[in-house]
Write a protein that holds these residues in place. Structure first.
Motif: not given
Length: 337
Positions: A102-116
């Motif tokens: 059930t692999l999940r990733l930041l920016g895919i399954d929850q908010d990621g890093g394209a932000c301030a």
């Protein structure tokens, strides 16, 4: 704060969003750069199986620690291991948490890093060595993908290798292969601008007007490559890759093919070839990529073709789709909002 947000198929926007609240064990980061990945393209197109709008994109990022913590000091530059594993399934129990069921990733399954700004689990963070530039540090995550591929392929010193596809992953694969001791690194692509960049990094370019199989055989005394690293995702490569590899050679599937493709299994059997898949990286391989980036920082920067301010980042996928853009690795400057 501003963030690049996936809003639905073929729709992204730079939006004002609320900063997520602190959770126990997390560290607040000021994001400096965030890379754009092939998986972000799948999300943008609306074909990623897991990503749901609205979603802040980005799992390749460099941040600055905003306050002292148990492991970091304010001002430390860090990058994040973005994989989230369950810890209980068979892959997790047997040392393969990077392939969690059930692999999940930041920016895919929850908010990621394209932000301030963002909050990230302290345990996922790695301090970036001082010798690594900011732009090079933003390429550490895809570099870890290549570390995994080299381990899976069993590369030996003085092997002759072929990389198919000169996109960001292919370019980084060729770069790391050169440093890992390959005698000859050939790379094929249909984009002459990408091949020119690869040649400047020490690779042997094979353009779209050439017969790749014939070129590789000529370069290897008629035998074929010791190892082929498939980084294109192209159907035509899948069909012919066995012809490009020697008897007993290895095919390493680095790219994620989006659909089943034909493979010449007869040639595969007659030549007793081997094939291996590769999926992201272990946490140890990510650590290795962080530290090795200090050795090749200048070359990692050369893979970066464009830097776009966060405020203008909604057009990044149009830039990627433009065949005349010469885009390879694109970074979003999250400090310019």
């Amino acid at each position: 704060m501003k963030a690049l947000v996936y809003l639905g198929p073929n729709t992204v926007g730079v939006k004002e969003v609320s900063e997520a609240g602190e959770k126990e064990g997390q560290v607040r980061l000021k994001v400096k750069y965030c890379g754009v990945c092939g998986s972000d393209i799948s999300i943008y197109m609306g074909v990623h199986a897991r990503a749901k709008a609205p979603l802040i994109l980005g799992h390749e990022f460099l941040g600055e620690v905003m306050q002292d913590s148990s492991r970091f000091k304010k001002g430390d530059r860090v990058t994040a291991y973005p994989l989230i594993s369950c810890g209980h399934c068979l892959p997790c129990r047997t040392g393969n948490a990077h392939a969690c069921n059930t692999l999940r990733l930041l920016g895919i399954d929850q908010d990621g890093g394209a932000c301030a700004y963002m909050w990230v689990d302290e345990a996922a963070l790695f301090r970036v060595p001082d010798a690594v530039s900011d732009k090079a540090a933003a390429v550490i995550e895809p570099l870890a993908v290549i570390v995994r591929a080299l381990h899976q392929s069993g590369l030996r010193a003085l092997d002759s290798v072929l990389v198919t596809g000169a996109g960001p992953i292919g370019m980084l694969t060729g770069l790391l292969l050169r440093h890992a001791g390959a005698a000859k690194v050939m790379i094929s692509d249909i984009n002459p601008k990408r091949l020119a960049r690869a040649e400047a990094l020490g690779m042997i370019p094979i353009g779209g007007d050439r017969d790749v199989t014939a070129f590789v055989r000529d370069a290897t005394d008629g035998e074929g490559a010791d190892i082929l690293y498939e980084c294109s995702g192209a159907e035509s490569v899948a069909l012919h890759m066995c012809d490009m590899v020697r008897v007993g050679g290895m095919i390493c599937m680095v790219s994620m093919h989006k659909a089943p493709h034909k493979v010449d299994l007869q040639a595969f059997s007659l030549k007793e070839q081997r094939m291996t898949g590769t999926r992201v990286y272990t946490k140890e391989e990510f650590r290795q990529a962080v530290h090795y980036a200090a050795t090749i920082s200048d070359e990692l920067e050369q893979v970066v073709s464009h830097v776009i301010p966060l405020a203008d980042s909604a057009g990044v996928f149009d830039l990627i789709a433009d065949p005349d853009s010469d885009s390879v690795k694109i970074l979003i400057d999250c400090g310019q909002s």
